[in-house]
Design an enzyme around this catalytic site. Structure first.
Site, PDB file in Angstrom:
ATOM      1  N   ARG A  28       0.843  -1.191   0.000  1.00  0.00           N
ATOM      2  CA  ARG A  28       0.000   0.000   0.000  1.00  0.00           C
ATOM      3  C   ARG A  28       0.880   1.244   0.000  1.00  0.00           C
ATOM      4  NH1 ARG A  28      -5.256   1.591   3.121  1.00  0.00           N
ATOM      5  NH2 ARG A  28      -5.639  -0.617   3.236  1.00  0.00           N
ATOM      6  N   THR A  54      -0.801   7.683  -1.182  1.00  0.00           N
ATOM      7  CA  THR A  54      -2.087   7.589  -1.900  1.00  0.00           C
ATOM      8  C   THR A  54      -2.990   6.507  -1.304  1.00  0.00           C
ATOM      9  OG1 THR A  54      -1.251   5.933  -3.424  1.00  0.00           O
ATOM     10  CG2 THR A  54      -0.943   8.227  -4.068  1.00  0.00           C
ATOM     11  N   ASP A  77      -2.842 -11.051  12.813  1.00  0.00           N
ATOM     12  CA  ASP A  77      -2.127 -10.904  11.545  1.00  0.00           C
ATOM     13  C   ASP A  77      -1.834 -12.281  10.966  1.00  0.00           C
ATOM     14  OD1 ASP A  77       0.193 -10.701   9.696  1.00  0.00           O
ATOM     15  OD2 ASP A  77      -0.015  -8.583  10.158  1.00  0.00           O
ATOM     16  N   ASP A  92       1.923 -13.011  10.044  1.00  0.00           N
ATOM     17  CA  ASP A  92       2.759 -13.210  11.235  1.00  0.00           C
ATOM     18  C   ASP A  92       2.476 -14.551  11.896  1.00  0.00           C
ATOM     19  OD1 ASP A  92       4.146 -10.866  10.970  1.00  0.00           O
ATOM     20  OD2 ASP A  92       2.915  -9.736  12.393  1.00  0.00           O
TER      21      ASP A  92
END
Ligand code: URA
Length: 210
Positions: free
Chosen positions: A105, A109, A201, A204
């Site tokens: 990402r 933006t 996560d 992870d």
């Protein structure tokens, strides 16, 4: 177009999902269970694959029997957590080819940027299953699907373990024709875009990086 979300509520899938949600489940068991759930989900997802009748000979006599009618399948994990689902699916569909999509990402933006795309050369003729354990905001899922369409793919499904409505809506806004398969639709997202209650996560927990 009708929104297409399929919650795979097979008891074995739900049981194993509960174990991986538990924060006390370590990476070894977590990885094994994600693998097993992916196998079970692939079984459900391929329920409508076309069959053809072929003639074979058993040790006893000739017969007409059913075989898959040669549908070509591709599995496309979104890196990195999607990788944890690949072996479980190829166990069920060993002839499937595997493509990879890596996205990050852009911090300014907030758009998903491709950093790695390697796909089977004939994706136009394949039924593609994009996989990622979590469908959270839907940003990377939608971008991954777009990356496949930009390269000619026309038949795409999305498979995850847990989704939230926001992610489902994001995919269906951009790609209304895409069927979504999940084991659960959870409550929502927290302020860090983690799924509540989710399982934390996924990358992870799969790779023991935390
Ligand atoms: N990605 C994850 O790994 N976990 C979440 O809860 C949301 C996105």
């Amino acid at each position: 177009m009708v929104k297409k979300v399929h919650v795979l509520d097979h008891p074995l899938i739900q049981h194993k999902l509960t174990i991986i949600r538990d924060k006390n489940t370590g990476p070894k068991e977590f990885r094994e269970l994600v693998d097993e759930i992916s196998t079970l989900m692939a079984y459900e997802l391929t329920r409508n694959l076309a069959l053809q009748v072929v003639t074979i000979e058993t040790p006893i006599k000739k017969m007409n029997a059913k075989k898959l009618s040669g549908k070509k399948i591709g599995i496309v994990p979104i890196m990195r957590a999607g990788l944890g689902m690949v072996n479980g699916i190829t166990r069920m569909i060993p002839v499937a080819k595997v493509g990879h999509i890596g996205l990050y990402r852009d911090p300014e933006t907030l758009k998903a940027i491709e950093y790695y795309v390697k796909l089977p050369t004939d994706i136009q003729g394949r039924e593609l299953i994009v996989v990622d354990p979590m469908l959270a905001t839907g940003g990377s899922a939608s971008a991954a699907i777009q990356a496949l369409k930009d390269r000619g793919a026309v038949n795409i499904k999305f498979l995850c373990l847990i989704a939230v409505q926001e992610g489902i809506d994001a995919i269906h806004k951009d790609h209304p024709e895409v069927d979504i398969f999940t084991a659960s639709i959870d409550q929502g997202l927290n302020d860090k875009s983690y799924i509540i209650p989710g399982f934390g996560d996924a990358g992870d927990r799969l790779f023991g990086t935390k």
